[in-house]
Design a protein around this motif. Sequence first.
Motif, PDB file in Angstrom:
ATOM      1  N   LYS A 198     -13.681   5.434  12.412  1.00 48.03           N
ATOM      2  CA  LYS A 198     -12.805   4.286  12.637  1.00 48.03           C
ATOM      3  C   LYS A 198     -11.775   4.203  11.520  1.00 48.03           C
ATOM      4  N   LEU A 199     -10.493   4.160  11.893  1.00 46.12           N
ATOM      5  CA  LEU A 199      -9.404   4.290  10.923  1.00 46.12           C
ATOM      6  C   LEU A 199      -8.464   3.098  10.968  1.00 46.12           C
ATOM      7  N   THR A 200      -8.074   2.642   9.784  1.00 45.82           N
ATOM      8  CA  THR A 200      -6.967   1.696   9.641  1.00 45.82           C
ATOM      9  C   THR A 200      -5.968   2.281   8.656  1.00 45.82           C
ATOM     10  N   LEU A 201      -4.712   2.341   9.060  1.00 47.39           N
ATOM     11  CA  LEU A 201      -3.640   2.738   8.156  1.00 47.39           C
ATOM     12  C   LEU A 201      -3.068   1.493   7.489  1.00 47.39           C
ATOM     13  N   LEU A 202      -2.787   1.584   6.211  1.00 40.89           N
ATOM     14  CA  LEU A 202      -2.149   0.476   5.505  1.00 40.89           C
ATOM     15  C   LEU A 202      -0.719   0.838   5.157  1.00 40.89           C
ATOM     16  N   HIS A 203       0.216   0.048   5.674  1.00 44.14           N
ATOM     17  CA  HIS A 203       1.585   0.173   5.175  1.00 44.14           C
ATOM     18  C   HIS A 203       1.586  -0.240   3.710  1.00 44.14           C
ATOM     19  N   CYS A 204       2.306   0.492   2.889  1.00 46.81           N
ATOM     20  CA  CYS A 204       2.270   0.247   1.453  1.00 46.81           C
ATOM     21  C   CYS A 204       3.555   0.761   0.820  1.00 46.81           C
ATOM     22  N   VAL A 205       4.044   0.050  -0.169  1.00 46.93           N
ATOM     23  CA  VAL A 205       5.134   0.542  -1.009  1.00 46.93           C
ATOM     24  C   VAL A 205       4.569   0.650  -2.421  1.00 46.93           C
ATOM     25  N   SER A 206       4.556   1.856  -2.957  1.00 42.42           N
ATOM     26  CA  SER A 206       3.823   2.138  -4.193  1.00 42.42           C
ATOM     27  C   SER A 206       4.624   1.806  -5.445  1.00 42.42           C
ATOM     28  N   ASN A 207       4.750   0.518  -5.686  1.00 45.70           N
ATOM     29  CA  ASN A 207       5.306   0.045  -6.949  1.00 45.70           C
ATOM     30  C   ASN A 207       4.660  -1.300  -7.252  1.00 45.70           C
ATOM     31  N   TYR A 208       4.575  -1.658  -8.520  1.00 42.50           N
ATOM     32  CA  TYR A 208       3.847  -2.858  -8.940  1.00 42.50           C
ATOM     33  C   TYR A 208       4.691  -3.674  -9.916  1.00 42.50           C
ATOM     34  N   PRO A 209       5.261  -4.807  -9.522  1.00 38.43           N
ATOM     35  CA  PRO A 209       5.284  -5.303  -8.150  1.00 38.43           C
ATOM     36  C   PRO A 209       6.398  -4.637  -7.344  1.00 38.43           C
ATOM     37  N   CYS A 210       6.300  -4.769  -6.044  1.00 38.97           N
ATOM     38  CA  CYS A 210       7.307  -4.176  -5.144  1.00 38.97           C
ATOM     39  C   CYS A 210       8.423  -5.188  -4.887  1.00 38.97           C
ATOM     40  N   ALA A 211       9.664  -4.712  -4.922  1.00 45.36           N
ATOM     41  CA  ALA A 211      10.817  -5.568  -4.647  1.00 45.36           C
ATOM     42  C   ALA A 211      10.837  -5.960  -3.169  1.00 45.36           C
ATOM     43  N   THR A 212      11.279  -7.172  -2.896  1.00 38.49           N
ATOM     44  CA  THR A 212      11.324  -7.670  -1.521  1.00 38.49           C
ATOM     45  C   THR A 212      12.134  -6.748  -0.613  1.00 38.49           C
ATOM     46  N   HIS A 238       1.740  -5.244  -2.562  1.00 34.37           N
ATOM     47  CA  HIS A 238       2.062  -5.190  -3.988  1.00 34.37           C
ATOM     48  C   HIS A 238       3.201  -6.142  -4.335  1.00 34.37           C
ATOM     49  N   ALA A 239       3.526  -7.046  -3.430  1.00 31.25           N
ATOM     50  CA  ALA A 239       4.641  -7.969  -3.642  1.00 31.25           C
ATOM     51  C   ALA A 239       4.166  -9.224  -4.361  1.00 31.25           C
ATOM     52  N   VAL A 240       5.133 -10.028  -4.780  1.00 30.66           N
ATOM     53  CA  VAL A 240       4.838 -11.312  -5.423  1.00 30.66           C
ATOM     54  C   VAL A 240       4.773 -12.393  -4.362  1.00 30.66           C
ATOM     55  N   GLY A 241       3.754 -13.257  -4.420  1.00 30.81           N
ATOM     56  CA  GLY A 241       3.645 -14.367  -3.493  1.00 30.81           C
ATOM     57  C   GLY A 241       2.940 -13.995  -2.199  1.00 30.81           C
ATOM     58  N   ALA A 242       2.740 -15.016  -1.348  1.00 36.48           N
ATOM     59  CA  ALA A 242       1.970 -14.852  -0.112  1.00 36.48           C
ATOM     60  C   ALA A 242       2.824 -14.503   1.099  1.00 36.48           C
ATOM     61  N   LEU A 243       4.141 -14.739   1.028  1.00 35.06           N
ATOM     62  CA  LEU A 243       4.991 -14.598   2.211  1.00 35.06           C
ATOM     63  C   LEU A 243       4.935 -13.214   2.852  1.00 35.06           C
ATOM     64  N   PRO A 244       5.026 -12.101   2.088  1.00 36.86           N
ATOM     65  CA  PRO A 244       4.976 -10.787   2.749  1.00 36.86           C
ATOM     66  C   PRO A 244       3.675 -10.553   3.523  1.00 36.86           C
ATOM     67  N   ALA A 245       2.549 -10.973   2.968  1.00 33.27           N
ATOM     68  CA  ALA A 245       1.272 -10.800   3.673  1.00 33.27           C
ATOM     69  C   ALA A 245       1.250 -11.633   4.950  1.00 33.27           C
ATOM     70  N   VAL A 246       1.746 -12.860   4.870  1.00 30.78           N
ATOM     71  CA  VAL A 246       1.798 -13.729   6.041  1.00 30.78           C
ATOM     72  C   VAL A 246       2.679 -13.099   7.122  1.00 30.78           C
ATOM     73  N   LYS A 263      -1.068  -7.930 -14.497  1.00 31.13           N
ATOM     74  CA  LYS A 263       0.177  -8.702 -14.391  1.00 31.13           C
ATOM     75  C   LYS A 263       0.664  -8.787 -12.952  1.00 31.13           C
ATOM     76  N   ALA A 264       0.476  -7.715 -12.180  1.00 30.46           N
ATOM     77  CA  ALA A 264       0.950  -7.675 -10.797  1.00 30.46           C
ATOM     78  C   ALA A 264      -0.123  -8.109  -9.802  1.00 30.46           C
ATOM     79  N   SER A 265      -1.241  -8.652 -10.297  1.00 28.16           N
ATOM     80  CA  SER A 265      -2.347  -9.074  -9.434  1.00 28.16           C
ATOM     81  C   SER A 265      -2.299 -10.578  -9.189  1.00 28.16           C
ATOM     82  N   SER A 266      -3.019 -11.005  -8.161  1.00 26.98           N
ATOM     83  CA  SER A 266      -3.161 -12.440  -7.882  1.00 26.98           C
ATOM     84  C   SER A 266      -4.383 -12.975  -8.605  1.00 26.98           C
ATOM     85  N   ASP A 267      -4.240 -14.118  -9.247  1.00 26.32           N
ATOM     86  CA  ASP A 267      -5.404 -14.759  -9.851  1.00 26.32           C
ATOM     87  C   ASP A 267      -6.148 -15.546  -8.768  1.00 26.32           C
TER      88      ASP A 267
END
Length: 336
Positions: free
Chosen positions: A163-177, A201-209, A235-239
């Motif tokens: 069973k496979l799930t692909l994750l879209h990802c941009v490999s930078n920390y943090p990633c620009a909008t 890897h973005a800042v805030g919740a909006l991209p995930a939403v 630094k690029a993680s969510s608390d």
Amino acid sequence: MSCYIIAEIGVNHSGSVEVAKEMIDAAKKSGADAVKFQTFTAEKLVSSNTPKVKYQESTTDKDESHYQMIKSLEFSYEDHIPVFEYCKESNIDFISTPYDIESASFLVSIGVEIFKTASADIVDLSLHKFIAQNAKIAIVSTGMATLGEIEPVVEIYRQHDCKLTLLHCVSNYPCATESLNLNVITTLKSAFLCNVGFSDHAVGALPAVASVALGASVIEKHFTLDKTMVGPDHKASSDPAEFTELVKAIRETEIALGSPIKSIQQEEMQMRKVSRKSLFLTKDVKYGEVIMSDMLTLKRPGTGIYEAELSIIIGSISTMDLFAGDMLKIGDFRLA
């Protein structure tokens, strides 16, 4: 099904089992479905002349080499076992990213069933083959990859019915909008016909939403107890407070997305009855009189006959004396 939310602890435990357990507790309290670690040995992963990437240079000791950084963050195989068991006790899924077959084999030996691969390892086909043969679920990040590089990896998992799930990802920390390109989620779904999520890897919740609105079934986001802790990824993680808000936003988005079936919601019923328009008489109509278009108008409320029935009503015959201002009802007329 609800979106599966992963708190990416990664190496933010700094090699401490106790910190790892504290992070598991915090992730569970924040609403995560799973925590994810990384399984590697520095000697197998990094050559002595490997440079740091830009974000690592800015978040770690400049006099420390890439190898030294990785070595300081290493979790021994023995350290994995109490952490894995603690996840089971805490009723939260344990996931890890192995960086070589030996590490993956160790994870299999202790009972790990969900594996995640790093974007950088999209080209490590031998590792993917081993995971496909031994894992129940594989989650594959696709940062830095082309569709052509992703395709053979997908085929490996299909060949082994994993069973496979692909994750879209941009490999930078943090990633620009402007680099997020969340529409790639729909591209991956249509290209490979499998579950797709978002490694955020973005800042805030909006991209995930937004990614959930686009159909992402898995969200992964880096997690820390404190952004000021020593290490490359804090630094690029969510608390915990930010992660809690992320989970809340995703769950509210899922509720708002609802069903693809267009139906009348219960809370619309009063508005439907009041604000729609029905056919009303503009003048008196005697028994047996033919009803004409100039005798009718549309007014609220919408509890009567709609305009869609007008062609049937015009030319029909009144079955009783009717009066101007009356709402026309079934039974007030018959076909001529």
